[in-house]
Scaffold this active site. Structure first.
Site, PDB file in Angstrom:
ATOM      1  N   TYR A 199       7.238  -0.768   3.352  1.00 27.98           N
ATOM      2  CA  TYR A 199       6.501   0.071   4.318  1.00 27.98           C
ATOM      3  C   TYR A 199       5.427   0.118   4.124  1.00 27.98           C
ATOM      4  O   TYR A 199       4.303   0.152   2.746  1.00 27.98           O
ATOM      5  CB  TYR A 199       6.704   1.527   2.904  1.00 27.98           C
ATOM      6  CG  TYR A 199       5.872   3.260   3.643  1.00 27.98           C
ATOM      7  CD1 TYR A 199       7.520   3.842   3.836  1.00 27.98           C
ATOM      8  CD2 TYR A 199       4.832   3.582   3.017  1.00 27.98           C
ATOM      9  CE1 TYR A 199       7.033   4.940   4.516  1.00 27.98           C
ATOM     10  CE2 TYR A 199       4.892   4.759   4.107  1.00 27.98           C
ATOM     11  CZ  TYR A 199       5.675   5.733   4.372  1.00 27.98           C
ATOM     12  OH  TYR A 199       5.449   6.607   5.179  1.00 27.98           O
ATOM     13  N   TYR A 250       5.166   5.612  12.780  1.00 29.38           N
ATOM     14  CA  TYR A 250       5.358   6.360  11.481  1.00 29.38           C
ATOM     15  C   TYR A 250       5.395   7.326  11.811  1.00 29.38           C
ATOM     16  O   TYR A 250       5.810   8.590  11.960  1.00 29.38           O
ATOM     17  CB  TYR A 250       3.277   6.538  11.500  1.00 29.38           C
ATOM     18  CG  TYR A 250       3.473   7.304   9.988  1.00 29.38           C
ATOM     19  CD1 TYR A 250       3.421   6.727   8.510  1.00 29.38           C
ATOM     20  CD2 TYR A 250       2.998   8.526  10.754  1.00 29.38           C
ATOM     21  CE1 TYR A 250       3.535   7.472   7.431  1.00 29.38           C
ATOM     22  CE2 TYR A 250       2.782   9.503   9.054  1.00 29.38           C
ATOM     23  CZ  TYR A 250       2.675   9.111   7.808  1.00 29.38           C
ATOM     24  OH  TYR A 250       2.491   9.793   6.458  1.00 29.38           O
TER      25      TYR A 250
END
Lengths: 389, 465
Positions: A297, A341
């Protein structure tokens, strides 16, 4: 208890479908429509119909209730529905919950999804200036009067301490950005397709919150992504090779907050990701050397380094050098810095493509992928593998 | 969008606003003394027999004072009238550039000419939307050229201040109300577990270490150090002027809290820097605990040592009180080189200083003494006028360079306003050193950001070089 012992979930379920909208700065349509499009695309990919679905899992901080997405996507009765809290930390946990429901026989086909107009609508990066006096609001409230208002600022506080502890400069974060953008440059679905960057570009980009620069921060995105989970037996009969969920875990640390866990330890690591890492390695029986692709991430670069250290890919303080060495194929879709994102859901899809052998930046023979979810928050992770691995 | 007003305003460029204006008073000792007292300037050249006026008073001698100037030309009145009609009813000075050609002595008769040099396009600022107007004034003493003064003001329509434009409010609930009640009494209270005795922060109804719901409080001593910090640049927020530092402060009691670091420019904040608690009144409505960096320590002290390095005494402290006799001068022979940093000077921005400076400079603009009117005009409180800032910058330089230093040029730009209760820390770096002339870059930072940036040219006695 899975913090202490191997759990019984590993290998019981698989991801069998993935689907997404385009990733953009302005989708031009509602978040609900994005969600419904992504869910239908994922079901098409799996060769399943809306009528097959009986479970749905999503995130909080969202405008797409399970029941409304079900209505808009032609899904009927549901026997399992849930939402996981803590922003991007929920990503892998949606799949974990789906796998739990499937393994327990509560549902058979579960769709996990995330869709938002996070760029053209409500941007998390624009910051917070007011919170209600709930326990959560009060926790964040300690920061607000002093102007510590943005996700970048909350990450930067730990990042500054990390640099100090290991005698590094902010340029250490550049390797993560360059790697993500290199992969995005060859991914037509990526927002930054065809636009790689160099370490010099990173070092020359403007400060957002020192020690973070613009190129340490992900590209806020409009879009939707869904994945479909079912039991491994049924998965073997479907159109695509299954990406088996070898391990799935959530983690929260001691003195955990959402993005502002400033009052514990030395701020040089991510203890909640350490909780996830211990469970994933134990249940999967794997170790860092067994991982072919890491989807780590990356809303902000510093936390990628800390995650690699928590998972034991390298020693504390050596994350930047590890990324620079390119030993582990990392964020091969471009990550959230380069592709989109989407609170980490697009990363799960990339891991599935790598296991299937269909990624644009395919790692030859990739059989095991690690995926992590949002950092700085209570979080989650997955190890996905090819069937039979 | 075409700006018809701008086209009309531009026609005033090049027009004189004052021709052969005459200072209301001769240069005189009482006004010099009032000025020096307001600025805390104890330079010996400005007192006693043979005294001269502080050069930074240049504009003060031309001010109309409470009753204004009778001799002002129609051009300025018309220009300001046009802007008033357009809603740009407020005015604030933004830049001041002064060049001093000869000293002004008691008895000198001041005359001056001024001209409107330029009018900017419409600009939107934090205060509101308006136009920058630059005027140039040539000042004579007894008919001889004595100085030149270039001055830029923003004439603007005040932005309507909504509550949301202030700092985000503390989030107060039943679990943490005791903390904020303490802060209102200017006490920083830490919870202490009744079970295991651990102090803890943030406030919670039970102990994270042992689970006990029993607790009492202890009052923080106020000492601490910077555990980590960030410098906020982007995105901007209405209540803050970037760049500004937010710190994670480790208190002597062993707990951490997020707060602002004041009194230190954001680029001088370091991990390990010692800080002291103080309380900041926000808009006269509530208090916030903030932490003052130990000034002087930042420039000279290396805090970038890993944990476990021995505790060090705070660095030299530039006294917080600009009292007479206060002297910044270090050993000049070691200090005078290009790149050398001057010791910083902390100036507490009191309401008294703001008003005294305004009156000493004969500036009766209401925003410098009337808080209610200042609020109506878009400011949270009164703020320091540019002439006072100019005087303080001049004093900072001559304090350092000593009794024989003479100011030649002061050029400053204002940023974040100096409101009461804040502290401005002046710091300087020698940029150019040629013969007996030094050019010093000066920054004055307050809790909102940089109040003033500028350069000062000073002639220093040869012995010091």
């Amino acid at each position: 208890m899975s913090i202490r012992e191997k759990d019984a979930l590993g290998g019981r379920a698989a991801v069998v479908g993935i689907g997404a909208t385009e990733f953009s700065k302005n989708s031009g349509r509602s978040e609900l429509r994005l969600a419904a499009e992504a869910v239908r695309a994922a079901l098409d990919d799996a060769g399943l119909s809306p009528a097959d679905v009986d479970g749905m899992v999503t995130f909080t901080m969202d405008t797409n209730p399970e029941i409304t997405v079900a209505q808009a996507a032609g899904i009927g009765e549901l026997s399992f529905f849930s939402r996981v809290h803590y922003g991007g930390g929920a990503a892998c946990a949606t799949v974990q919950q789906a796998a739990l429901a499937v393994a327990a026989g509560i549902a058979e086909v579960v769709v996990c999804y995330r869709a938002f107009n996070e760029r053209s609508g409500r941007r998390f990066g624009s910051g917070v200036q007011h919170r209600e006096p709930s326990a959560e609001g009060a926790a964040l409230g300690w920061n607000l009067p002093f102007g510590l208002l943005t996700p970048a600022s909350w990450v930067a506080m730990a990042a500054q301490r990390y640099l100090y502890a290991y005698g590094l400069s902010p340029e250490a974060f550049g390797h993560v950005a360059v790697t993500g953008r290199r992969h995005a440059a060859t991914n037509p679905a990526a927002y930054f397709y065809g636009r790689p960057i160099t370490l010099e570009d990173h070092a020359a980009s403007r400060w957002t919150v020192e020690p973070l620069r613009l190129l340490d921060c992900c590209q806020e995105t409009d879009g939707g992504q869904a994945v479909v989970v079912t039991g491994v037996e049924r998965a073997r009969d479907l159109r695509r090779p299954p990406a088996v969920i070898l391990a799935a875990a959530q983690g929260a640390g001691r003195a955990q907050e959402q993005m502002t866990s400033f009052y514990r330890d030395d701020l040089t690591g991510l203890p909640e990701m350490g909780v996830v890492a211990r469970q994933l390695w134990r249940t999967s029986g794997l170790a860092p050397k067994d991982i072919d692709v890491g989807i780590v991430y990356d809303h902000f670069t510093p936390f990628v380094l800390m995650q690699l250290e928590e998972f034991g890919f390298c020693k504390p303080g050596e994350g930047a050098a590890f990324v620079a060495s390119d030993v582990l194929p990392l964020n091969t879709h471009g990550g959230q810095l380069g592709e989109a994102y989407l609170h980490g859901m697009n990363g799960i899809a990339e891991a599935v493509r790598q296991i299937r052998g269909t990624a644009v930046n395919q790692i030859p023979g990739a059989a095991r992928a690690l995926v992590t979810a949002g950092t700085g928050v209570p979080t989650s992770g997955l190890v996905l593998g090819a069937d039979g691995e | 969008m075409t700006d018809g007003l701008y086209a009309r305003l531009r026609t005033y460029e090049g027009r004189g606003t004052t021709l052969s204006g005459v200072g209301k008073d001769l240069v005189n000792e009482p006004m010099i003394r009032h000025w020096c007292e307001a600025m805390g300037d104890t330079h010996p050249a400005y007192a006693g027999p043979g005294a001269v006026a502080p050069p930074t008073m240049l504009q003060a001698w031309t001010m109309g004072g409470l009753s204004g100037h009778a001799g002002r030309s129609v051009a300025q009145d018309e220009l300001f009238g046009l802007l008033d009609e357009a809603g740009c009813t407020s005015v604030v000075a933004t830049d001041c550039e002064q060049e001093y050609l000869r000293p002004l002595c008691p008895g000198d008769r001041i005359t001056f000419d001024s001209v409107i040099e330029s009018v900017s396009e419409r600009k939107t600022t934090k205060l509101g939307t308006g136009y920058f107007i630059t005027t140039r004034m040539d000042v004579r003493a007894g008919g001889e050229p004595a100085g030149r003064h270039r001055f830029r003001v923003l004439k603007y329509a005040p932005r309507i201040r909504k509550p949301k434009d202030g700092r985000p409010r503390p989030v107060i609930n039943r679990d943490n109300a005791g903390f904020w009640e303490g802060v209102a009494q200017r006490r920083l209270l830490i919870q202490r577990c009744g079970g295991c005795g651990e102090p803890r922060f943030p406030w919670l109804p039970g102990c994270g270490a042992c689970g006990s719901p029993q607790w009492d409080t202890l009052e923080a001593s106020g000492s601490g150090s910077v555990f980590s910090y960030v410098v906020m640049h982007h995105p901007p927020f209405p209540a803050f002027d970037p760049p500004f530092a937010v710190g994670l402060i480790e208190l002597a009691e062993g707990v951490r809290m997020v707060s602002n670091i004041v009194g230190v420019p954001p680029d001088k904040v370091r991990i390990g820097m010692p800080v002291e608690l103080e309380f900041l009144g926000v808009g006269g409505e509530y208090e916030l605990p903030v932490f003052r960096g130990v000034s002087g320590a930042s420039a000279d002290t290396d805090f970038s040592k890993p944990d476990g390095a021995p505790d060090r005494a705070p660095g030299p402290v530039a006294g917080p009180d600009p009292a007479p006799g206060h002297d910044l001068r270090p050993d000049p022979s070691s200090a005078l080189r290009v790149g050398a940093a001057l010791p910083s000077l902390a100036v507490p921005v009191t309401r008294t200083l703001i008003v005294a400076g305004a009156i000493a400079s004969r500036d009766f603009q209401d925003v410098h003494h009337d808080a209610e009117i200042a609020k109506e005009k878009g400011s949270p409180d009164i703020f320091m006028n540019i002439l006072t800032t100019n005087g303080l910058v001049g004093r900072y330089i001559t304090d350092f360079f000593g009794a024989h230093a003479v100011l030649r040029k002061v050029s400053i730009r204002l940023g974040a306003p100096n409101h009461p209760g804040d502290t401005m820390v002046l710091s300087g770096t020698i940029g150019v050193l040629e013969g007996t002339t030094a050019e010093v870059r000066v920054v004055g930072a307050n809790s909102l950001g940089n109040h003033v940036t500028g350069t000062v040219t000073v002639t220093i006695p040869e012995a010091a070089v």
